[in-house]
Design an enzyme around this catalytic site. Sequence first.
Site, PDB file in Angstrom:
ATOM      1  N   SER A 153       0.856  -1.176   0.000  1.00  0.00           N
ATOM      2  CA  SER A 153       0.000   0.000   0.000  1.00  0.00           C
ATOM      3  C   SER A 153       0.902   1.239   0.000  1.00  0.00           C
ATOM      4  O   SER A 153       1.891   1.273  -0.725  1.00  0.00           O
ATOM      5  CB  SER A 153      -0.941  -0.029   1.199  1.00  0.00           C
ATOM      6  OG  SER A 153      -1.875   1.031   1.126  1.00  0.00           O
ATOM      7  N   SER A 154       0.600   2.233   0.792  1.00  0.00           N
ATOM      8  CA  SER A 154       1.385   3.472   0.809  1.00  0.00           C
ATOM      9  C   SER A 154       0.984   4.300   2.013  1.00  0.00           C
ATOM     10  O   SER A 154      -0.162   4.223   2.469  1.00  0.00           O
ATOM     11  CB  SER A 154       1.137   4.272  -0.471  1.00  0.00           C
ATOM     12  OG  SER A 154       1.690   5.576  -0.381  1.00  0.00           O
ATOM     13  N   TYR A 166      -5.532   8.268  -5.897  1.00  0.00           N
ATOM     14  CA  TYR A 166      -4.482   7.337  -5.470  1.00  0.00           C
ATOM     15  C   TYR A 166      -4.597   7.058  -3.975  1.00  0.00           C
ATOM     16  O   TYR A 166      -4.600   5.896  -3.541  1.00  0.00           O
ATOM     17  CB  TYR A 166      -3.113   7.920  -5.788  1.00  0.00           C
ATOM     18  CG  TYR A 166      -1.954   7.052  -5.352  1.00  0.00           C
ATOM     19  CD1 TYR A 166      -1.668   5.865  -6.010  1.00  0.00           C
ATOM     20  CD2 TYR A 166      -1.137   7.429  -4.283  1.00  0.00           C
ATOM     21  CE1 TYR A 166      -0.597   5.070  -5.620  1.00  0.00           C
ATOM     22  CE2 TYR A 166      -0.069   6.642  -3.885  1.00  0.00           C
ATOM     23  CZ  TYR A 166       0.198   5.469  -4.566  1.00  0.00           C
ATOM     24  OH  TYR A 166       1.256   4.677  -4.164  1.00  0.00           O
ATOM     25  N   LYS A 170      -5.426   3.455  -2.092  1.00  0.00           N
ATOM     26  CA  LYS A 170      -4.506   2.884  -1.106  1.00  0.00           C
ATOM     27  C   LYS A 170      -5.195   2.712   0.247  1.00  0.00           C
ATOM     28  O   LYS A 170      -4.949   1.728   0.967  1.00  0.00           O
ATOM     29  CB  LYS A 170      -3.255   3.761  -0.977  1.00  0.00           C
ATOM     30  CG  LYS A 170      -2.349   3.705  -2.201  1.00  0.00           C
ATOM     31  CD  LYS A 170      -1.899   2.280  -2.479  1.00  0.00           C
ATOM     32  CE  LYS A 170      -0.925   2.175  -3.620  1.00  0.00           C
ATOM     33  NZ  LYS A 170      -0.536   0.773  -3.918  1.00  0.00           N
TER      34      LYS A 170
END
Length: 269
Positions: A153-154, A166, A170
């Site tokens: 993920s981030s 985005y 995520k």
Amino acid sequence: MVDAGRGTQSSRHAGRFSGRRIVVTGGSRGLGKEVVRLLLAEGARVAACARGEESLDELRRSLDAHDEVFTRPLDVAEPELLEQFVDSAAEAFGGLDGVVACAGGARGRGITEATAQDWAATWALNAGHFARLTASATPYLEAAGGGSVVVVSSISGWKPGPQAQYGAAKAAQLHMVSSLARELGPRGVRVNAVSPGSMLIPGKRWDRMRQEDFAAFQKFTEEFPGRELVLPEEVADVIAFLLSEQSRAVTGANIPVDRGQNAPTPDGY
């Protein structure tokens, strides 16, 4: 290239993945390539996919002759192709013990410019790909007596930064990890996330910034308490931990690997 420190660490865990069979999406470049190389070095049999045949050829050339790697070019946002790849990898290896959803990315710009197609494509590349990979791999993992699913993920999944599509995709991955860990636990499948901070990957955004606008790069490093960006091999080490038996009591977790990073971009958020 794998550094000397990695060699020392790999030898310390030599054979940790001996006989284990693992799928890695987005495995030809950057973080994905580091994950593939580490797993192979520690005895795994690895199936890697990426969108370009050329990048997969480059991956194969970078590996030792004895490394056992199965590759296929495909777009992970196309569910049928992804599912066929998982089935083919399981058939080639005689089963699966783990999968890593490393492929990801974003389409479009800000909210007033991004199209519905940009949002749909970003969702499919991140959350949709993770869902289909997990769904198609689960029967094989269960048949092997249990296994591990790891999604990359981030920190953008909970720290605000552009673009919203985005970050939303995520964040969805992180929610899915919590939900799927509960759903698949009775089947012996663990599900976890690794959330990298900004990684210094040769030729990518932050490396180009370092070379082309060093003052801006130095300013960006102020988002990190230690003034250093994350290295892909550092993230790969944590992914390998979550795939290994050393993490058998860990599921439903999100592990940030970000050196304490604050804002995920230098864009004023």
